[in-house]
Design a protein around this motif. Structure first.
Motif, short mmCIF file in Angstrom:
data_model
loop_
_atom_site.label_atom_id
_atom_site.label_comp_id
_atom_site.label_asym_id
_atom_site.label_seq_id
_atom_site.Cartn_x
_atom_site.Cartn_y
_atom_site.Cartn_z
N ASN B 13 -6.66 0.34 4.36
CA ASN B 13 -6.87 1.41 3.37
C ASN B 13 -8.36 1.64 3.23
O ASN B 13 -9.16 1.07 3.98
N SER B 99 -2.02 3.31 6.51
CA SER B 99 -3.24 3.22 5.71
C SER B 99 -2.97 3.84 4.34
O SER B 99 -2.30 4.86 4.22
N GLY B 100 -3.48 3.20 3.31
CA GLY B 100 -3.31 3.73 1.96
C GLY B 100 -2.66 2.69 1.05
O GLY B 100 -2.74 1.53 1.32
N ILE B 101 -1.95 3.13 0.06
CA ILE B 101 -1.86 4.50 -0.38
C ILE B 101 -3.18 4.84 -1.07
O ILE B 101 -3.62 4.11 -1.98
N ASN B 102 -3.80 5.93 -0.65
CA ASN B 102 -5.09 6.28 -1.22
C ASN B 102 -4.96 6.75 -2.68
O ASN B 102 -4.01 7.46 -3.02
N ASN B 106 -5.94 13.60 0.06
CA ASN B 106 -6.56 13.80 1.37
C ASN B 106 -5.97 15.02 2.07
O ASN B 106 -5.82 15.04 3.29
N SER B 114 -12.07 11.53 4.86
CA SER B 114 -11.16 10.51 4.37
C SER B 114 -11.29 9.18 5.11
O SER B 114 -11.09 9.11 6.33
N THR B 116 -9.20 6.76 4.41
CA THR B 116 -7.78 6.46 4.64
C THR B 116 -7.33 6.99 5.99
O THR B 116 -6.73 6.27 6.80
N GLY B 132 -1.34 7.85 7.52
CA GLY B 132 -2.12 7.65 6.31
C GLY B 132 -1.38 8.23 5.12
O GLY B 132 -0.88 9.36 5.19
N SER B 134 -1.52 9.17 0.98
CA SER B 134 -2.43 9.41 -0.15
C SER B 134 -1.65 9.99 -1.33
O SER B 134 -0.70 10.75 -1.14
N ASN B 172 0.59 13.28 2.08
CA ASN B 172 0.09 13.34 0.71
C ASN B 172 1.22 13.52 -0.29
O ASN B 172 2.16 14.28 -0.03
#
Lengths: 261, 261
Positions: B13, B99-102, B106, B114, B116, B132, B134, B172
């Protein structure tokens, strides 16, 4: 261009305002237009499209280029373009944004890691024409003398005819050799990667640390790529999009993956 | 999946290994596969696709997720993926990188800034399937509870059917509201920008400094964009390409600009 106002050219880079590459670019641009320099006060290589949001930013006026208006900034290349456009230029809109000349290659996948190109891409987000210039030689004392003619030609063409909105140019030069440049080629980004190796060392206090190292692997056999152009002593010019959507993958996602609801 | 080996899922992340978003993602992924976490030891928001080449890297094993193998790293999200693949995983190849959770959006042009997505894009450079995630809520205490079902569904589909090579997914989620999510939409990246404003202040020693601030401007009226999906309470899924070539601009450069020699 008689009787016309000189074009306003914003110059940035990622090696920092004291590097040899930006000095070469500023000298060339001042032959063509009114130049304003906003560049990092320290090397920012490998910073990609980083921006500074967790820390403060500072800038100072610099007389490093004599009479040319110049500022050094504590941030990244993308920060420099934002700072110029929204704060330092006070409403003046650049006719062109150029970045570099980078000390090192930004061909192929390196465009993603490139601070040089992040300044150009940042400008293209604002629909400003923008070009990043890089030389495939990493030394701080690199020889930029063979880049001048092609840079002047490309910049003049872009100032006259423009670039489609949302697109910037990624221009790379081969390292200077005894053979003269063969010419300029419009290319696509080669499919490639860096094969990383981590160099593990021990610090004076007995703790392990790593250096990220590696070598470039061109996985692309096409002769229409930037990697091919550089290997064959051409200058490469790749148009770079702000839109990272893989448009050709939309139908795969719509038809092969059952993720929509 | 009986009798089958569990898929190996690498989690990273950009908000750092102690953030709430990565804890939620690790919990979900451990329902599906064998999880290894390699994440930054400090927030890396806005780092874009930065990598660490001017400084050293350090990493430490972490027990923050109990029995799950985890490492904290001094570098960027892209560094974490490189470190995992080339050093920490010792030859094990992830079936998926997430990757994330932002904590924060993004969508649209933010994909370029980003951290992420840089972890996901870094994985896709290596031809690994990568996603990714977010959430469009910035608070460190953001509510991720409504994201679980769609994350599990998307991850299972990708593990079963794959993603085209060189492509990652930018997913997202709208901020949690009283209205339930309307569904998941495959989208393109909206054309948009951040309208920056620099907040100039004076430090306790009398020197000026700046904070980069601003607001998001969606310049795109399309209903097929990620920005539209989020505004209308859908989950957005955008396929993101490593290839940044503006292929539709190649003919313009070849025909309208006289730069080839």
């Amino acid at each position: 261009m008689e009787n016309q106002k000189k074009p306003l050219i914003l110059v940035s880079n990622d090696d920092g305002i004291t590097s040899k590459g930006i000095a070469h670019l500023v000298k060339l641009m001042s032959q063509i237009g009114e130049v304003v320099v906003v560049a990092p006060n320290s090397p920012q290589s490998g910073m990609g499209h980083a921006i500074t949001i967790n820390e403060i930013l500072r800038y100072y006026k610099s007389d490093i280029f004599g009479d040319i208006e110049a500022y050094e900034c504590s941030g990244t290349p993308a920060d420099c373009v934002k700072l110029a456009k929204n704060h330092l230029l006070e409403g003046r809109v650049p006719d062109l944004v150029v970045s570099g000349i980078n000390h090192g290659s930004n061909t192929s996948v390196s465009v993603l890691y490139s601070g040089t190109m992040s300044a150009a891409i940042e400008a293209s987000i604002e629909d400003l024409p923008a070009i990043g210039f890089s030389l495939c030689e990493y030394g701080m004392d690199a020889d930029f003398s063979h880049t001048s003619d092609a840079i002047l030609k490309i910049v003049k063409e872009v100032l006259q005819f423009g670039i489609p909105k949302g697109i910037s140019l990624n221009v790379n030069f081969p390292k200077k050799s005894e053979e003269p440049l063969k010419g300029v080629k419009v290319c696509r980004q080669a499919k490639s990667k860096w094969q990383e190796e981590f160099d593990e060392r021990v610090d004076p206090y007995g703790r392990k640390y790593l250096w990220l190292t590696g070598y470039f692997v061109n996985q692309d056999e096409g002769k229409d790529t930037d990697a091919w152009a550089i290997e064959n002593n051409f200058v490469s010019v790749v148009p770079v999009a702000v839109d990272m959507t893989a448009h050709n993958a939309l139908s795969y996602l719509n038809n092969e993956l059952n993720i929509e609801e």
